[in-house]
Design an enzyme around this catalytic site. Structure first.
Site, mmCIF file in Angstrom:
data_model
loop_
_atom_site.group_PDB
_atom_site.id
_atom_site.type_symbol
_atom_site.label_atom_id
_atom_site.label_comp_id
_atom_site.label_asym_id
_atom_site.label_seq_id
_atom_site.Cartn_x
_atom_site.Cartn_y
_atom_site.Cartn_z
ATOM 1 C CG HIS A 224 -39.808 -67.626 -29.328
ATOM 2 N ND1 HIS A 224 -40.119 -66.333 -29.680
ATOM 3 C CD2 HIS A 224 -39.313 -68.208 -30.434
ATOM 4 C CE1 HIS A 224 -39.821 -66.147 -30.961
ATOM 5 N NE2 HIS A 224 -39.328 -67.274 -31.433
ATOM 6 C CG ASP B 199 -33.766 -62.805 -35.319
ATOM 7 O OD1 ASP B 199 -33.270 -63.843 -35.802
ATOM 8 O OD2 ASP B 199 -34.971 -62.690 -35.081
ATOM 9 N NE ARG C 168 -31.907 -69.086 -39.895
ATOM 10 C CZ ARG C 168 -32.667 -69.162 -38.792
ATOM 11 N NH1 ARG C 168 -32.886 -68.121 -38.040
ATOM 12 N NH2 ARG C 168 -33.182 -70.322 -38.431
ATOM 13 C CB SER D 59 -33.020 -66.757 -34.647
ATOM 14 O OG SER D 59 -34.306 -66.288 -34.890
ATOM 15 C CE LYS E 279 -37.368 -63.976 -32.751
ATOM 16 N NZ LYS E 279 -36.934 -64.466 -34.041
HETATM 17 N N1 URA Z 1 -38.152 -69.056 -34.364
HETATM 18 C C1 URA Z 1 -37.291 -68.015 -34.407
HETATM 19 O O1 URA Z 1 -37.548 -66.965 -33.832
HETATM 20 N N2 URA Z 1 -36.148 -68.176 -35.048
HETATM 21 C C2 URA Z 1 -35.817 -69.297 -35.684
HETATM 22 O O2 URA Z 1 -34.763 -69.370 -36.251
HETATM 23 C C3 URA Z 1 -36.713 -70.385 -35.665
HETATM 24 C C4 URA Z 1 -37.887 -70.231 -34.992
#
Ligand code: URA
Length: 417
Positions: free
Chosen positions: A81, A160, A167, A182, A186
């Site tokens: 990620h 999220d 956000r 966040s 995930k």
């Molecule tokens: N990537 C994400 O999944 N969440 C965030 O808040 C920022 C980047």
């Protein structure tokens, strides 16, 4: 308990209890807490922060706000990620390479957030590519071809999904507890055993300096430890865009060109080898960073990564004729040059400014419900440190409205000294 008291508590810089965080996450997910109440609390968290215990509780309640996938039937799944950036097409390049090396890739990505782009918006530039597949099909795809890249469409971490979109539209993106919860919620919900996170740092990232990037990395590593997910964070530079293209379709084309072996910008090479080698080590497929990097470059150069990308696109319903011939992608109406006004060396190509200008051109969203324009963005020809001559073409703006293109060109994107 009620949401007004919880908002007031965080507004007054107090620590929230586990029950209060649970109340908020459940209430916002089921709709009993409204967007404007959630916006107030999120803003209070943004301003006053959260400690490690609060951030971990927020992460775990968000992770369990929907389904939690069981990917044990796939073996050792190592996920990747990024904390977000400008021109960041690394997932599109790296994940097919990693899959071609035998690591199952079952990845859920996000849409653009603030001034940063999102992999799902990029994937959806490929005609027919379906980012919205049911869970059985997602797992079946990974079993069948070793890779599936989808959006946040399954009922995974729905808290999220709502908070991320919120956000984005209330200027609350650059916050360590909000980003850490966040991302980690995930990752926990999507069932990977091990996680490599690209913590971007610089003007085009949410973390502007190395201290905050290190702190975000520390918090996410700690949450991973508590959730029994081995987590490795790599800090990468995001002061200028990654590669030479910014904008959804333009980035997909650049990623395809890398996978085809036509180009390999230095920064892309650095990021894919660093992240990829760490993924291989976590998956016990390399014993050292050197060995891991060699394997990543090998499967890029021998075309196995490209073949896997074609398989991925085909399997998700995408039209591979666009991948084979990228000239087929729709183009913006106006493609105007950015011309050097003086000779010198490029000192700055500010990723933040470019991210904001891309949103202005229509590549990102100003409101949750906005549609994006896939084909707009930038192609740069010069990066920081390159020499330029007065009158030389530094890059091109791709826009659907001429006025916007001209306005962007007038913003002096390049700092030349
Ligand atoms: N990537 C994400 O999944 N969440 C965030 O808040 C920022 C980047």
């Amino acid at each position: 308990m009620n949401i007004l008291d919880i908002i007031a508590k965080k507004r007054d810089k107090k620590e929230l209890t586990r029950n209060e965080i649970e109340y908020f996450v459940k209430g916002y997910t089921d709709g009993s807490i409204t967007d404007y109440q959630a916006a107030a609390l999120v803003m209070a968290i943004y301003i006053n922060g959260m400690n490690e215990r609060e951030t971990t509780d927020l992460t775990l309640f968000m992770a369990h706000s929907g389904d939690v996938l069981d990917l044990s039937s796939l073996g050792e799944v190592v996920d990747k990620h990024s904390t977000g950036g400008v021109g960041d097409k690394i997932t599109l390049i790296l994940m097919p390479i990693v899959a071609s090396l035998g690591i199952p890739v079952a990845k859920m990505s996000g849409r653009g957030l603030g001034f940063t782009g999102g992999t799902v918006d990029k994937l959806e530039s490929i005609p027919g590519y379906n980012t919205n597949v049911p869970v059985d099909e997602f797992i079946q795809n990974v079993k069948k071809i070793g890779i599936s890249l989808i959006g946040q469409t399954l009922n995974l971490a729905p808290a999220d999904k709502k908070l991320y979109a919120l956000r984005d539209t209330i200027s609350c993106t650059e916050s360590i507890p909000l980003i850490a919860s966040s991302i980690m919620s995930k990752k926990i919900a999507s069932g990977a055993n091990k996680i490599v996170i690209d913590v971007t740092c610089g003007s085009g990232a949410f973390m502007k300096n190395i201290e905050s990037a290190k702190e975000l990395a520390r918090v996410m590593t700690k949450i991973g430890e508590l959730a029994h997910k081995e987590t490795k964070c790599i800090i990468t530079d995001m002061n200028q865009p990654v590669g030479y293209a910014v904008g959804n379709t333009l980035e997909v084309i650049e990623a395809i060109d890398v996978l085809k072996g036509k180009i390999l910008p230095e920064d892309i090479k650095h990021i894919i080898t660093e992240l990829g080698a760490n993924m291989l080590i976590l998956a016990d497929k390399a014993n050292s960073l050197e060995e891991g990097k060699t394997k990543i470059l090998e499967n890029l150069k021998n075309g196995k990564g490209y073949e896997k990308f074609i398989e991925l696109v085909q399997n998700q319903g995408g039209d591979i004729s666009y991948i084979e011939n990228t000239d087929k992608f729709a183009k913006a109406k106006y493609i105007l040059p950015i011309i050097a006004e003086k000779s010198g060396v490029v000192e700055e190509l500010d990723a933040y400014k470019i991210g904001k200008l891309s949103v202005f051109l229509g590549a990102g969203r100003m409101k949750k419900e906005d549609n994006i324009q896939k084909e707009v963005g930038f192609i740069f020809h010069k990066k920081v440190g390159d020499k330029v001559e007065k009158g030389e073409v530094l890059g091109y703006v791709h826009a659907n409205e001429k006025d916007k293109a001209n306005e962007v060109i007038n913003q002096l994107i390049y700092e030349i000294v």
